[in-house]
Design an enzyme around this catalytic site. Structure first.
Site, PDB file in Angstrom:
ATOM      1  N   ARG A 241       0.777  -1.261   0.021  1.00  0.00           N
ATOM      2  CA  ARG A 241      -0.078   0.051   0.116  1.00  0.00           C
ATOM      3  C   ARG A 241       0.865   1.237  -0.047  1.00  0.00           C
ATOM      4  NH1 ARG A 241      -3.296  -1.926   5.248  1.00  0.00           N
ATOM      5  NH2 ARG A 241      -1.434  -3.095   5.517  1.00  0.00           N
TER       6      ARG A 241
ATOM      7  N   LYS B  36       8.604   0.517   3.403  1.00  0.00           N
ATOM      8  CA  LYS B  36       8.192   1.554   4.169  1.00  0.00           C
ATOM      9  C   LYS B  36       8.837   1.974   5.368  1.00  0.00           C
ATOM     10  CE  LYS B  36       4.572  -1.051   6.381  1.00  0.00           C
ATOM     11  NZ  LYS B  36       3.038  -1.453   6.420  1.00  0.00           N
TER      12      LYS B  36
ATOM     13  N   GLY C 177      -7.157  -5.235  11.893  1.00  0.00           N
ATOM     14  CA  GLY C 177      -7.968  -6.140  12.262  1.00  0.00           C
ATOM     15  C   GLY C 177      -9.069  -5.862  13.121  1.00  0.00           C
TER      16      GLY C 177
ATOM     17  N   GLU D 176      -9.380  -9.838   9.857  1.00  0.00           N
ATOM     18  CA  GLU D 176      -8.892  -8.611   9.083  1.00  0.00           C
ATOM     19  C   GLU D 176      -9.836  -8.077   8.173  1.00  0.00           C
ATOM     20  OE1 GLU D 176      -5.504  -7.818   9.311  1.00  0.00           O
ATOM     21  OE2 GLU D 176      -5.944  -9.029  11.026  1.00  0.00           O
TER      22      GLU D 176
ATOM     23  N   ASN E  60       0.940   2.515   6.900  1.00  0.00           N
ATOM     24  CA  ASN E  60       0.689   1.482   5.672  1.00  0.00           C
ATOM     25  C   ASN E  60       0.717   2.272   4.371  1.00  0.00           C
ATOM     26  OD1 ASN E  60       0.038  -0.883   7.188  1.00  0.00           O
ATOM     27  ND2 ASN E  60      -1.805   0.373   7.844  1.00  0.00           N
TER      28      ASN E  60
ATOM     29  N   TYR F 200      31.674  35.933  -3.229  1.00  0.00           N
ATOM     30  CA  TYR F 200      31.949  34.348  -3.360  1.00  0.00           C
ATOM     31  C   TYR F 200      33.403  33.784  -2.629  1.00  0.00           C
ATOM     32  CZ  TYR F 200      33.221  29.526  -4.583  1.00  0.00           C
ATOM     33  OH  TYR F 200      33.629  28.413  -4.684  1.00  0.00           O
TER      34      TYR F 200
ATOM     35  N   ASN G 273      38.296  42.502   6.545  1.00  0.00           N
ATOM     36  CA  ASN G 273      37.067  42.694   5.872  1.00  0.00           C
ATOM     37  C   ASN G 273      37.172  42.736   4.451  1.00  0.00           C
ATOM     38  OD1 ASN G 273      34.548  44.636   6.711  1.00  0.00           O
ATOM     39  ND2 ASN G 273      35.390  45.261   4.511  1.00  0.00           N
TER      40      ASN G 273
HETATM   41  C1  UD1 Z   1      -1.759  -6.223  10.950  1.00  0.00           C
HETATM   42  C2  UD1 Z   1      -2.824  -7.081  11.537  1.00  0.00           C
HETATM   43  C3  UD1 Z   1      -3.760  -6.324  11.835  1.00  0.00           C
HETATM   44  C4  UD1 Z   1      -3.508  -4.964  12.809  1.00  0.00           C
HETATM   45  C5  UD1 Z   1      -2.543  -4.069  12.033  1.00  0.00           C
HETATM   46  C6  UD1 Z   1      -2.209  -3.138  13.023  1.00  0.00           C
HETATM   47  C7  UD1 Z   1      -2.253  -9.351  10.712  1.00  0.00           C
HETATM   48  C8  UD1 Z   1      -2.879 -10.366   9.814  1.00  0.00           C
HETATM   49  N1  UD1 Z   1      -2.970  -8.325  10.671  1.00  0.00           N
HETATM   50  O1  UD1 Z   1      -2.083  -5.799   9.591  1.00  0.00           O
HETATM   51  O2  UD1 Z   1      -4.613  -7.105  12.452  1.00  0.00           O
HETATM   52  O3  UD1 Z   1      -4.770  -4.415  12.803  1.00  0.00           O
HETATM   53  O4  UD1 Z   1      -1.353  -5.037  11.643  1.00  0.00           O
HETATM   54  O5  UD1 Z   1      -1.144  -2.304  12.493  1.00  0.00           O
HETATM   55  O6  UD1 Z   1      -1.232  -9.552  11.401  1.00  0.00           O
HETATM   56  N2  UD1 Z   1       5.152  -8.262   7.683  1.00  0.00           N
HETATM   57  C9  UD1 Z   1       5.829  -9.574   7.865  1.00  0.00           C
HETATM   58  N3  UD1 Z   1       5.552 -10.649   7.008  1.00  0.00           N
HETATM   59  C10 UD1 Z   1       4.650 -10.369   6.265  1.00  0.00           C
HETATM   60  C11 UD1 Z   1       3.701  -9.275   6.260  1.00  0.00           C
HETATM   61  C12 UD1 Z   1       4.026  -8.367   7.244  1.00  0.00           C
HETATM   62  O7  UD1 Z   1       6.978  -9.436   8.630  1.00  0.00           O
HETATM   63  O8  UD1 Z   1       4.469 -11.374   5.497  1.00  0.00           O
HETATM   64  C13 UD1 Z   1       5.524  -7.197   8.759  1.00  0.00           C
HETATM   65  C14 UD1 Z   1       5.438  -5.813   7.949  1.00  0.00           C
HETATM   66  O9  UD1 Z   1       6.804  -5.549   7.577  1.00  0.00           O
HETATM   67  C15 UD1 Z   1       4.862  -4.835   9.289  1.00  0.00           C
HETATM   68  C16 UD1 Z   1       4.171  -5.911   9.991  1.00  0.00           C
HETATM   69  O10 UD1 Z   1       4.423  -7.219   9.761  1.00  0.00           O
HETATM   70  O11 UD1 Z   1       6.080  -4.368   9.942  1.00  0.00           O
HETATM   71  C17 UD1 Z   1       2.265  -5.485   9.777  1.00  0.00           C
HETATM   72  O12 UD1 Z   1       2.295  -5.854   8.445  1.00  0.00           O
HETATM   73  P1  UD1 Z   1       1.163  -5.258   7.738  1.00  0.00           P
HETATM   74  O13 UD1 Z   1       0.979  -5.729   6.328  1.00  0.00           O
HETATM   75  O14 UD1 Z   1       1.381  -3.704   7.793  1.00  0.00           O
HETATM   76  O15 UD1 Z   1      -0.202  -5.668   8.433  1.00  0.00           O
HETATM   77  P2  UD1 Z   1      -1.575  -4.963   8.479  1.00  0.00           P
HETATM   78  O16 UD1 Z   1      -2.284  -5.410   7.291  1.00  0.00           O
HETATM   79  O17 UD1 Z   1      -1.364  -3.646   8.856  1.00  0.00           O
HETATM   80 CA    CA Z   2       0.363  -2.253   9.408  1.00  0.00          CA
END
Ligand code: UD1
Ligand code: CA
Length: 458
Positions: A16, A23, A140, A154, A222, A360, A371
């Protein structure tokens, strides 16, 4: 909290965010989003910190020698990432703290309170920070059974009725180790995204909601829009702290500061001023309006007006601008003046020296008491290499002088206005480097007549 292992999830794709970079590497007030999250985690004093990285975030691995990294993890979901840190989660005592890498605003006090509370609630295997959001879109949703969390749904999987639930999952958790790996390995990917959702772990182990009041604390980054909102919040806090410490801001909402900027008491920052990259400014200063300062150190009692300062060192009681451009490597001593339309590049200006206007000065040393008249130019570049100009103490440089470097103007010498200086000047000498003036008596008429005739011929 004793015996704590902290895990930071940073293996996502940042879809996103629409960027070639993760990010988590994008700056918030001059430092990566990830670093804020890491700082909050450190405040918990965990025994060990583990960050789970994917290809997009691998650049982080070299930056923090004191934390462990699990690298090359595929973005198959938050549960998959967490499980990739398996070797740090296997049995033993102590809790596991887990935080998504994109929650930079959470307060240290909140995390400490959460940890204290959860440590006592031994009947629960999982603790989750939750909050009520006016617009919970994208997060979530928490399905409750009293204080217990029955499920987390989610956005993409939520029914219409579930979507109006305002209590959301922050992405910040505590786990007891017992049964954790087993529960994680039971998580499937039968959902809208086809990912292994960590949130499904609450189906297999009893989870306790830990609600907090301020939703901004758990703002997830995000999108670029969320990054800018987080930036505004951090900036307001930063400026607020400086005001509490005795710094004045005229129209603070027009000022931008990086997170690590330091400003001393009784300094006033005027509108439309940008101060970045670890700049420090002393006491009693007047900075701005319309000024940009990068990676510089500025002493006490300095005035900087409509100017750009980049990687420079400024002493006390220095006056700069309006419209000065101080380029990297310049050093200006106490009480010196760098006036309007002056460009300094990699030059050292001694205490008390004055370059008041339109000059400059590059690759130069300017001694104390010097000066420099308006329109002076050090010709430091011959088309191939840069050369130095040394102007010793108490030299007077007349206006509109060009100094062809390399050159040395000896102590106390006097340079006549309009000179082109292409030889060194001995100490105490007068240097006149220009054509001698010729006055021809009564010749004004002659020249005018001649010019008129030329015009008639055409
Ligand atoms: C996640 C939560 C959601 C919560 C939200 C809060 C899950 C399924 N959902 O959603 O319930 O409300 O965070 O901000 O957990 N990441 C990984 N591996 C992956 C995907 C993500 O390490 O495969 C890491 C990302 O780099 C990030 C964090 O996990 O730092 C959260 O990932 P993100 O994709 O932002 O999750 P959300 O959809 O926001
Ligand atoms: Ca997130």
């Amino acid at each position: 909290v004793s015996g704590l292992t902290a895990v930071i999830l940073a293996a996502g794709k940042s879809v996103r965010f629409k960027s070639a970079r993760s990010k988590l590497l994008h700056p918030l007030l001059g430092r990566p989003v990830f670093e804020y999250t890491l700082a909050k985690v450190r405040a918990l004093k965990p025994e060990r910190i583990v960050a789970v990285l994917g290809d997009h975030t691998d650049a982080l691995a070299g930056l923090y020698p004191d934390i462990a990294f699990v690298r090359g993890v595929k973005p198959l979901g938050t549960a998959f990432s967490f499980l990739s840190a398996k070797k740090y989660l296997s049995d033993g005592d102590g809790l596991v703290f887990l935080i998504a890498g994109d929650v930079p605003l959470v307060r240290e006090e909140t995390l400490k309170g959460f940890a204290r509370d959860f440590a006592r609630r031994t009947e629960y295997s999982i603790g989750v920070i939750t909050t009520d959001m006016v617009d919970p879109t994208g997060y979530g949703r928490i399905l409750r059974d009293g204080e217990r969390i029955a499920a987390i749904v989610e956005e993409k999987d939520a029914t219409r009725a579930q979507k109006i639930i305002c209590e959301i999952n922050s992405g910040i958790y505590l786990f007891r180790r017992k049964g954790l790996l087993k529960a994680l390995s039971r998580i499937g990917k039968d959902n809208a995204k086809g990912e292994f959702y960590l949130t499904d772990v609450v189906k297999f182990l009893p989870a306790l909601a830990y609600p907090i009041a301020d939703p901004y604390e758990v703002l997830g980054i995000n999108t670029r829009r969320e990054l800018s909102i987080a930036g505004e919040i951090l900036l307001e806090e930063k400026i607020g702290r400086l005001m509490e410490a005795g710094v004045s801001f005229v129209q603070p909402h027009t000022v931008y500061l990086d997170y690590d900027v330091e400003i001393g008491q009784d300094t006033t920052v005027y509108p439309h001023t940008i101060i970045r990259g670890g700049t420090s400014i002393g006491r009693d200063g007047r900075i701005g309006p319309f000024t940009m300062i990068d990676k510089s150190a500025i002493g006490h009692d300095c005035h900087v007006l409509f100017s750009h300062l980049n990687r420079v060192l400024i002493g006390d009681s220095v006056s700069i601008g309006p419209f000065a451009n101080l380029r990297p490597g310049s050093v200006v001593g106490d009480g010196a003046k760098i006036g309007d339309f002056v460009e300094l590049k990699k030059s050292v200006v001694a205490p008390g020296a004055k370059i008041p206007h339109l000059s400059y000065v590059g690759d130069a040393e300017v001694g104390s008491g010097v000066n420099i008249g308006a329109g002076t130019i050090t010709c430091n570049y011959d088309g191939v290499a840069k050369h130095k100009t040394i102007i010793e103490e108490d030299v007077f440089v007349g206006s509109n002088t060009t100094i062809i470097a390399p050159r040395r103007l000896g102590k106390g010498s006097y340079i006549a206005a309009g000179s082109t200086i292409n030889e060194d000047v001995p100490p105490g000498a007068l240097a006149v480097g220009r054509a001698r003036q010729v006055n021809k008596a009564g010749y004004s008429k002659v020249i005018k007549t001649r010019i008129l005739k030329k015009g008639e011929r055409k």
